[in-house]
Structures are given as C-alpha cells and as structure tokens.
Design an enzyme around this catalytic site. Structure first.
Site, PDB file in Angstrom:
ATOM      1  N   GLY A  23     -89.150 -47.193  97.137  1.00 11.53           N
ATOM      2  CA  GLY A  23     -89.073 -46.043  98.037  1.00 11.53           C
ATOM      3  C   GLY A  23     -88.527 -46.431  99.402  1.00 11.53           C
ATOM      4  N   ARG A  27     -87.872 -52.551 102.009  1.00 12.56           N
ATOM      5  CA  ARG A  27     -88.236 -53.281 100.800  1.00 12.56           C
ATOM      6  C   ARG A  27     -86.985 -53.585  99.972  1.00 12.56           C
ATOM      7  NH1 ARG A  27     -93.866 -52.669  97.863  1.00 12.56           N
ATOM      8  NH2 ARG A  27     -94.375 -53.981  99.633  1.00 12.56           N
ATOM      9  N   ARG A  46     -77.630 -43.570 106.769  1.00 14.64           N
ATOM     10  CA  ARG A  46     -79.017 -43.247 107.189  1.00 14.64           C
ATOM     11  C   ARG A  46     -79.952 -44.452 107.092  1.00 14.64           C
ATOM     12  NH1 ARG A  46     -80.686 -37.359 106.388  1.00 14.64           N
ATOM     13  NH2 ARG A  46     -78.705 -36.300 106.454  1.00 14.64           N
ATOM     14  N   ARG A  90     -87.158 -47.271  88.884  1.00 10.84           N
ATOM     15  CA  ARG A  90     -87.959 -47.106  90.101  1.00 10.84           C
ATOM     16  C   ARG A  90     -89.072 -48.138  90.111  1.00 10.84           C
ATOM     17  NH1 ARG A  90     -91.105 -44.976  93.963  1.00 10.84           N
ATOM     18  NH2 ARG A  90     -93.178 -44.270  93.363  1.00 10.84           N
ATOM     19  N   SER A  93     -95.168 -47.685  94.286  1.00 10.24           N
ATOM     20  CA  SER A  93     -96.613 -47.872  94.322  1.00 10.24           C
ATOM     21  C   SER A  93     -97.244 -46.545  93.928  1.00 10.24           C
ATOM     22  CB  SER A  93     -97.079 -48.312  95.708  1.00 10.24           C
ATOM     23  OG  SER A  93     -96.757 -47.317  96.644  1.00 10.24           O
ATOM     24  N   ARG A 226    -100.795 -55.989  98.926  1.00 11.08           N
ATOM     25  CA  ARG A 226     -99.745 -55.190  98.298  1.00 11.08           C
ATOM     26  C   ARG A 226     -98.592 -56.072  97.845  1.00 11.08           C
ATOM     27  NH1 ARG A 226     -99.478 -49.232  99.875  1.00 11.08           N
ATOM     28  NH2 ARG A 226    -101.579 -48.936 100.621  1.00 11.08           N
TER      29      ARG A 226
END
Ligand code: HPA
Length: 246
Positions: A23, A27, A46, A90, A93, A226
């Site tokens: 997402g 990352r 962007r 994808r 999380s 995480r």
C-alpha cells in the site's frame, strides 16, 4: 488505454510480468532497495514510486497501490490495461477477525468479500464473487511451504472503513462479528477492487497480507514487529514471482 497514463509515467517495457504492490510508497522503495538487484525507478507520479529490478534473474516490479479500493482500482487498471502487466501480487497488512489467526501470520485471500460499491460499475444483475488467480495462489502456497512460513487461505473482507462508527451498535448488528461468523479471516482495504479489475481485464491477481492487528484479542504489532512479519511475506512474494515466470 494508452500510456503514459495520468498516474503512471512509464512504458510497458519498464515493468516486469509481475508487479508486487504494497500500500505504502515508502515500502515499495524499501523493497526495491533491499530485495531487488539493480532497481530502476520507473514511475514517480504523486510520489508513487515504481521500481523494476532483478530477483533470481527474473525481472520483478514493485509499486504502491495507495490505500483503499479507489486507489488500488486506478493503479491496477492502468498496469493491466496500459502497461501489459500480467500478474499483480498485493502484499499488505490486515486485521484478523478470527481468534485462531495470530499476529505476523500470513493470510492468502482466495476470495475478497466487500462492503464497497466498487462492483456496481459492471452493471451485473447480481453480485460477483471476486476471487484470486489459482495459478498465483498455488505458487504462493508452495513458496510458503518451501520457506516454512505459516499461512491461512480463505476469504477476506475488503472494507471502505478503517474507522467505522460502531459505538453503541448492538452485537447482532456488528459487521465485524457478522463477517467473522461467515468465516472471513481478516479485514483490509484493497483486494476486492484488485480482483475485480483482474477479472475484467483477463489478468491474474492475488493478495497476501501479514497480520498486523488481532481485532478479536485487541493485539497490535509494534512498528518494529511489523517488519518481521513483513520480511517473511516478502520472501513468499518474491519466490511466487519467480515461480510465475517459469
Ligand atoms: N482494518 C482495515 N485494514 C487494515 C486493518 C484493519 O484493522 N489492519 C491492517 N489493515
């Protein structure tokens, strides 16, 4: 659809057959810098940085989807239609809503239920069941087994709401509880749009998520923790991309 698109300033040759989609744009950059050999920046519209590099001699791309189904809808549609991408994986999380699914474990979404109106665009006289690519799921489960990584396969919920207005809602009407009763494993916010676009474009998609929140037991990973779950998921994702190339 022609390229460049409003959101991706690149050419089809810039992308590998498989694009990994976290997402978060930062990352995506982290993955490119730490897991791919010779990564090249192929998009930066962007600040949604997209990179293509090599993993075990296979060209693999990584680009962020942003958060939520409208954002995933834009990037996946453009990658499939304008840039000829075949597989989108994808890597996200999710918040587990089943008591037996633990923090850091991996959920693979065979199906993506939703509380969104995203599929009304297709004018179906009914509801479509968004499902993953069997080929990708098989490659991912095999990769997880080879790596000794625990995983769950089943349905997830793609939700339009991270913060839902559930204060004072009676238990019988609590959506989380009701999705849980239907066996849904976890909640995230993008996969149903990805699966619907893949279906419409005749392409392949899979979502694997590492569990960052246990919503039954109210347990949440720290930022540091995480990363551990994320590292295992990355290994599974990269091995999956290699298997898809063979
Ligand atoms: N809800 C929706 N998306 C999420 C969550 C959640 O609790 N955790 C991680 N992604």
């Amino acid at each position: 659809m022609n390229y460049p698109t409003p959101h991706i300033q690149a050419t089809p040759a810039d992308f590998g057959q498989t694009v990994l989609m976290p997402g978060d744009p930062l990352r995506a950059r982290y993955i490119a810098e730490h897991f791919l050999q010779d990564p090249v920046l192929v998009n930066n519209v962007r600040g949604v940085q997209g990179y293509t590099g090599l993993y075990q001699d296979v060209r693999v791309s990584v680009m962020a989807s942003g958060m939520g189904m409208p954002s995933m809808g834009i990037y996946s549609r453009e990658l499939y239609e304008a840039f000829g991408v075949r597989n989108i994986l994808r890597i996200g999380s999710a918040g587990a809503i089943q008591p037996h699914i633990n923090l850091k474990e991996i959920v693979m979404a065979m199906g993506a239920s939703m509380d969104s109106n995203y599929q009304t665009q297709y004018h179906l006289m009914g509801t479509f069941a968004p499902i993953c690519s069997f080929e990708m799921l098989q490659a991912a489960t095999r990769s997880a087994e080879e790596l000794g990584v625990a995983y769950h396969v089943g349905n997830i919920l793609s939700s339009d709401f991270f913060y839902d207005d559930d204060a004072g809602v009676p238990e019988a009407l609590d959506p989380k509880k009701n999705w849980q009763k239907m066996g849904v494993m976890a909640i995230e916010m993008e996969s149903a749009a990805l699966y619907l676009n893949a279906a419409r474009c005749g392409k392949n998609a899979l979502c694997i998520c590492s569990v960052s929140d246990q919503l039954v037991w109210h347990e949440y990973l720290s930022a540091e923790e995480r990363q551990t779950g994320f590292g295992q998921m990355m290994q599974v994702a990269l091995e999956t991309a290699v298997k898809l190339e063979k």
